[in-house]
Scaffold this active site. Structure first.
Site, mmCIF file in Angstrom:
data_model
loop_
_atom_site.group_PDB
_atom_site.id
_atom_site.type_symbol
_atom_site.label_atom_id
_atom_site.label_comp_id
_atom_site.label_asym_id
_atom_site.label_seq_id
_atom_site.Cartn_x
_atom_site.Cartn_y
_atom_site.Cartn_z
ATOM 1 N N LYS A 286 1.013 4.908 6.841
ATOM 2 C CA LYS A 286 0.458 5.734 5.769
ATOM 3 C C LYS A 286 1.187 7.077 5.745
ATOM 4 C CE LYS A 286 -2.755 2.644 4.947
ATOM 5 N NZ LYS A 286 -2.650 1.780 3.748
ATOM 6 N N SER B 158 0.804 -1.229 0.000
ATOM 7 C CA SER B 158 0.000 0.000 0.000
ATOM 8 C C SER B 158 0.834 1.274 0.000
ATOM 9 C CB SER B 158 -0.939 0.014 1.213
ATOM 10 O OG SER B 158 -0.208 0.141 2.413
#
Length: 280
Positions: free
Chosen positions: A164, A93
């Protein structure tokens, strides 16, 4: 033959032997009531096992090796808990910035002394209450062992931990997308060169204002990242509370061929501070 002289000579010899015996038994064995036999040692000195012989020679024993190994593990766990934690990247990701199998070093002191996450920082956070409403149940013993292994970067992180990039901080208005297909923050387009080549900034349109004390986070591989966008309709709206941030990802430590600093970005340098009183 002079018998008297012979008797005298024998008496002198007897006296000399008695004195010699008296001298030999003088010491602890000669004390009254002490009938212990004198100690004897085997030929060649006292017998010792291999452990004792290695210790006497200055070598390592299994006991010493185990103690030093245990002390090292405890030190690493304390270092990981309070200062710098290795973190195994389990998914793609965050490509191309972070690859599957990378082990990053997360600075846990980055936001401990008044500093706060900034736009562009790559952070690790606990998603309980934002990305996950309830933590998954787990056997306590298994959880403890897995947590220790994860803290040393030997196992995948807990299901509640995420990595993230910070795109919006408290007060920011984040919109996707403008007429040119770019993400904007506080009205300024952001050139996101860290996004995986070929990915759109987002296929999900959104227009949000980040509450104070919260973050809006997204993965660099936008088409493969489950991030703030996926929780817009849930409690919290996909916002991550700042107090849930574990630390900032500063270094890629493994594999050795990828040893480097996590690349900083200047993508948000032109973004102004949010307007006072928030956005309308």
């Amino acid at each position: 033959m002079d018998t008297e002289a012979q008797h005298t000579e024998r008496d002198r010899s007897s006296t000399t032997e008695e004195r010699s015996r008296s001298a030999r038994v003088s010491g602890p064995e000669a004390r009254p009531g002490n009938d212990a036999l004198p100690r004897t040692e085997p030929e060649g000195g006292p017998r010792t096992g291999p452990e004792e012989r290695r210790a006497a020679a200055g070598g390592w024993t299994w006991r010493r090796t185990g103690f030093v190994g245990g002390a090292c593990v405890v030190f690493l766990l304390l270092l990981s808990h309070f200062v710098m934690q290795p973190f195994l990247i389990p998914s793609g990701s965050m490509e191309p910035t972070l690859h599957v199998g990378d082990r990053i070093l997360v600075d846990k002191l980055a936001y401990r002394f008044g500093d706060r996450p900034r736009r562009g920082d790559v952070v690790v956070f606990d998603g309980t209450g934002s990305f996950l409403q309830e933590p998954a149940g787990q056997n306590p013993v298994t959880g403890l062992l897995h947590g220790a292994a994860a803290a040393l970067g030997l196992a995948e992180p807990a299901e509640t931990d995420f990595v993230k990039r910070v795109v919006g901080v408290g007060g920011d208005r984040v919109v996707c997308c403008d007429k040119d297909g770019r993400l904007t923050v506080n009205g300024v387009p952001v050139e996101e060169r860290y996004v995986l080549l070929g990915d759109a900034p987002s296929k999900v349109p959104f227009d949000i204002v980040v509450p104070q004390g919260a973050l809006w986070v997204m993965g660099d591989h936008r088409s493969q990242s489950s991030d703030s966008r996926d929780h817009l309709g849930q409690p919290g709206g996909g916002m991550v509370p700042v107090e849930q941030v574990v630390g900032r990802a500063d270094w890629i430590a493994w594999p050795f061929g990828r040893w480097s600093e996590v690349p900083p970005t200047g993508a948000f340098d032109a973004v102004p501070a949010p307007a006072a009183g928030g956005h309308g």
